[in-house]
Scaffold this motif. Structure first.
Motif, short mmCIF file in Angstrom:
data_model
loop_
_atom_site.label_atom_id
_atom_site.label_comp_id
_atom_site.label_asym_id
_atom_site.label_seq_id
_atom_site.Cartn_x
_atom_site.Cartn_y
_atom_site.Cartn_z
N HIS A 207 -48.36 -7.74 52.92
CA HIS A 207 -48.93 -8.82 52.12
C HIS A 207 -50.22 -8.31 51.49
CE1 HIS A 207 -50.54 -12.69 50.87
NE2 HIS A 207 -49.41 -13.28 51.24
N ARG A 208 -50.40 -8.64 50.23
CA ARG A 208 -51.57 -8.15 49.50
C ARG A 208 -52.87 -8.65 50.11
NH1 ARG A 208 -51.13 -5.96 44.53
NH2 ARG A 208 -49.13 -7.01 44.19
N GLU A 209 -52.80 -9.74 50.89
CA GLU A 209 -54.01 -10.30 51.49
C GLU A 209 -53.91 -10.34 53.02
OE1 GLU A 209 -54.80 -14.07 49.70
OE2 GLU A 209 -54.96 -13.24 47.68
N ASP A 210 -53.17 -9.41 53.59
CA ASP A 210 -53.07 -9.32 55.05
C ASP A 210 -54.48 -9.23 55.63
OD1 ASP A 210 -52.64 -8.66 57.72
OD2 ASP A 210 -51.02 -7.26 57.30
N ALA A 211 -54.82 -10.20 56.48
CA ALA A 211 -56.17 -10.29 57.02
C ALA A 211 -56.29 -9.75 58.44
CB ALA A 211 -56.64 -11.74 56.99
N CYS A 212 -55.21 -9.19 58.99
CA CYS A 212 -55.27 -8.62 60.34
C CYS A 212 -56.06 -7.31 60.28
CB CYS A 212 -53.86 -8.38 60.88
SG CYS A 212 -53.83 -7.85 62.60
N SER A 213 -56.98 -7.12 61.19
CA SER A 213 -57.93 -6.01 61.08
C SER A 213 -57.29 -4.63 61.15
CB SER A 213 -58.99 -6.13 62.20
OG SER A 213 -58.38 -6.04 63.48
N VAL A 214 -56.10 -4.51 61.75
CA VAL A 214 -55.49 -3.19 61.88
C VAL A 214 -54.41 -2.92 60.83
CG1 VAL A 214 -55.99 -2.95 64.34
CG2 VAL A 214 -53.85 -4.06 63.61
N VAL A 216 -55.00 -4.03 57.26
CA VAL A 216 -55.55 -4.50 55.98
C VAL A 216 -55.03 -3.62 54.83
CG1 VAL A 216 -57.61 -5.57 56.93
CG2 VAL A 216 -57.63 -3.13 56.41
N PRO A 217 -54.72 -4.23 53.69
CA PRO A 217 -54.12 -3.50 52.58
C PRO A 217 -54.96 -2.33 52.06
CG PRO A 217 -53.85 -5.85 52.27
CD PRO A 217 -54.75 -5.68 53.44
N LYS A 218 -56.28 -2.43 52.16
CA LYS A 218 -57.10 -1.33 51.64
C LYS A 218 -56.88 -0.02 52.40
CE LYS A 218 -61.30 -2.16 54.39
NZ LYS A 218 -61.23 -0.85 55.08
N ASP A 219 -56.34 -0.14 53.62
CA ASP A 219 -56.07 1.06 54.42
C ASP A 219 -54.64 1.57 54.28
OD1 ASP A 219 -58.65 1.15 55.41
OD2 ASP A 219 -58.17 0.00 57.21
N LEU A 220 -53.81 0.87 53.51
CA LEU A 220 -52.41 1.30 53.35
C LEU A 220 -52.29 2.74 52.85
CD1 LEU A 220 -50.18 -1.59 51.93
CD2 LEU A 220 -49.94 -0.37 54.09
N LEU A 237 -45.88 -4.95 47.82
CA LEU A 237 -46.93 -5.87 48.24
C LEU A 237 -46.56 -7.28 47.78
CD1 LEU A 237 -50.13 -3.80 47.37
CD2 LEU A 237 -49.01 -4.02 49.58
N LEU A 238 -46.45 -8.19 48.73
CA LEU A 238 -46.10 -9.57 48.41
C LEU A 238 -47.35 -10.44 48.30
CD1 LEU A 238 -43.00 -10.07 50.74
CD2 LEU A 238 -43.04 -9.40 48.33
N ASP A 239 -47.23 -11.51 47.56
CA ASP A 239 -48.33 -12.47 47.39
C ASP A 239 -47.87 -13.86 47.82
OD1 ASP A 239 -50.51 -10.93 45.79
OD2 ASP A 239 -48.65 -10.51 44.69
N GLY A 240 -48.86 -14.72 48.07
CA GLY A 240 -48.55 -16.13 48.30
C GLY A 240 -48.02 -16.40 49.68
N GLY A 241 -47.04 -17.33 49.74
CA GLY A 241 -46.52 -17.76 51.02
C GLY A 241 -47.25 -18.98 51.53
N LEU A 247 -54.99 -14.72 62.48
CA LEU A 247 -54.93 -13.73 61.40
C LEU A 247 -53.88 -12.65 61.65
CD1 LEU A 247 -58.72 -13.23 60.55
CD2 LEU A 247 -57.05 -14.71 59.43
N CYS A 248 -53.60 -12.35 62.90
CA CYS A 248 -52.58 -11.35 63.23
C CYS A 248 -51.32 -12.00 63.78
CB CYS A 248 -53.13 -10.34 64.25
SG CYS A 248 -54.52 -9.35 63.66
N GLY A 249 -51.17 -13.30 63.55
CA GLY A 249 -50.07 -14.05 64.13
C GLY A 249 -48.78 -13.98 63.33
N HIS A 250 -47.74 -14.59 63.91
CA HIS A 250 -46.40 -14.52 63.33
C HIS A 250 -46.33 -15.13 61.93
CE1 HIS A 250 -44.88 -12.94 66.98
NE2 HIS A 250 -44.80 -14.08 67.66
N GLN A 251 -47.07 -16.21 61.70
CA GLN A 251 -46.94 -16.93 60.43
C GLN A 251 -48.15 -16.75 59.53
OE1 GLN A 251 -44.30 -18.42 59.34
NE2 GLN A 251 -43.01 -18.67 61.14
N ALA A 252 -49.02 -15.81 59.85
CA ALA A 252 -50.16 -15.50 59.00
C ALA A 252 -49.70 -14.63 57.83
CB ALA A 252 -51.23 -14.79 59.82
N THR A 253 -50.64 -14.24 56.96
CA THR A 253 -50.29 -13.28 55.91
C THR A 253 -49.76 -11.99 56.56
OG1 THR A 253 -52.63 -12.59 55.88
CG2 THR A 253 -51.89 -14.14 54.18
N HIS A 254 -50.28 -11.67 57.71
CA HIS A 254 -49.83 -10.48 58.46
C HIS A 254 -48.34 -10.56 58.78
CE1 HIS A 254 -49.88 -7.19 61.34
NE2 HIS A 254 -49.36 -7.99 62.25
N GLY A 255 -47.86 -11.75 59.11
CA GLY A 255 -46.45 -11.95 59.42
C GLY A 255 -45.63 -12.45 58.24
#
Length: 276
Positions: A207-214, A216-220, A237-241, A247-255
């Protein structure tokens, strides 16, 4: 059915049947076959797996490796004690609808508490390799590994240890790959592996806005730029949802919360690109 003055009234019967008819109408158009398998992988060790087959001849096959602690606690009836809302587990039916036979693997019998610190082990690679072998023999198709989050550590480690097919996978899908180390979870970031040695197709999905600390898109690029040996590579890279929760959960941007359909579409298109 009640009799009223010699006439038959169906009102009561119709009311009783209504919930049943609604339930039938809600059934998926594409019926799928699923079964639970306990596979012997190492001496005195078994790994429980849920196999889901498309309703038609499959076009591809994949072993799904969940993230988190990985202890899904699959019951004999195919339900889950944990992780049912994880990206790959909840999307198993959608993948099958795309013609992909999938095998969801649980933690092995000697790791009931989970896979922390175990995902990079030789034993784990043996378990994953046994799953690949089972699925390859069952379907007669090339087998991919699809990992999400911590499952990407399992997928990469197993691919490197097992080598090319038939012992190893024929391709990788890395969803929300672990790109940096965690101070809270025992395991390795993908940057610690010789990613240049992966000589197979690799799809990276995030996800383009994955907020999980491990993850994050900038580190891809720390991961994707080192996939120089991949025979075919793509980054989606997906957007929206509709992300909710941790933030690192199943239904977050991370999931990829709320993005099951586009995620599965991207995976299927990449996997089936070379299929007849």
């Amino acid at each position: 059915m009640a009799l009223n003055g010699g006439r038959c009234t169906l009102t009561g019967l119709a009311l009783r049947l209504a919930p049943i008819l609604l339930a039938i109408a809600a059934l998926p158009v594409h019926a799928q076959q699923s079964s639970v398998v306990d596979l012997a992988t190492r001496p005195d060790v078994t790994q429980r797996m849920l196999f889901v087959a498309p309703d038609t001849k499959p076009k591809a096959a994949a072993v799904l490796i969940a993230g988190g602690h990985g202890a899904l606690k699959i019951y004999p009836n195919g339900s889950f004690g944990w992780g049912e809302q994880g990206l790959l587990v909840r999307s198993r039916g959608l993948l099958a609808q795309q013609g992909i036979a999938v095998l969801v693997i649980d933690s092995p019998s000697d790791r009931r508490s989970g896979l922390a610190g175990f995902r990079d082990s030789e034993e784990h690679a043996v378990d994953v390799g046994a799953s690949i072998k089972w699925l390859r023999e069952r379907t007669g198709l090339p087998v991919w590994l699809i990992g999400h989050s911590r499952g990407t550590e399992s997928a990469v480690s197993a691919a490197l240890r097992l080598g090319a097919g038939p012992a190893g996978p024929d391709g990788l899908v890395l969803a929300a790959p672990i790109s940096s180390d965690s101070a809270f979870v025992k395991g390795k970031a993908l940057t610690q592996f010789p990613l240049e040695s992966l000589h197979l197709p690799v799809l990276v999905l995030s996800h383009r806005e994955d907020a999980c600390s491990v993850t994050v898109p900038k580190d891809l690029p720390l991961v994707t730029d080192r996939l120089t040996g991949a025979t075919r590579k793509a980054v989606v890279l997906l957007d929206g949802g509709t992300p909710v929760g941790d933030l690192c959960g199943h239904q977050a941007t991370h999931g990829l919360g709320g993005l099951d359909q586009p995620a599965v579409k991207a995976i299927a298109q990449f996997m089936l690109q070379d299929s007849p």
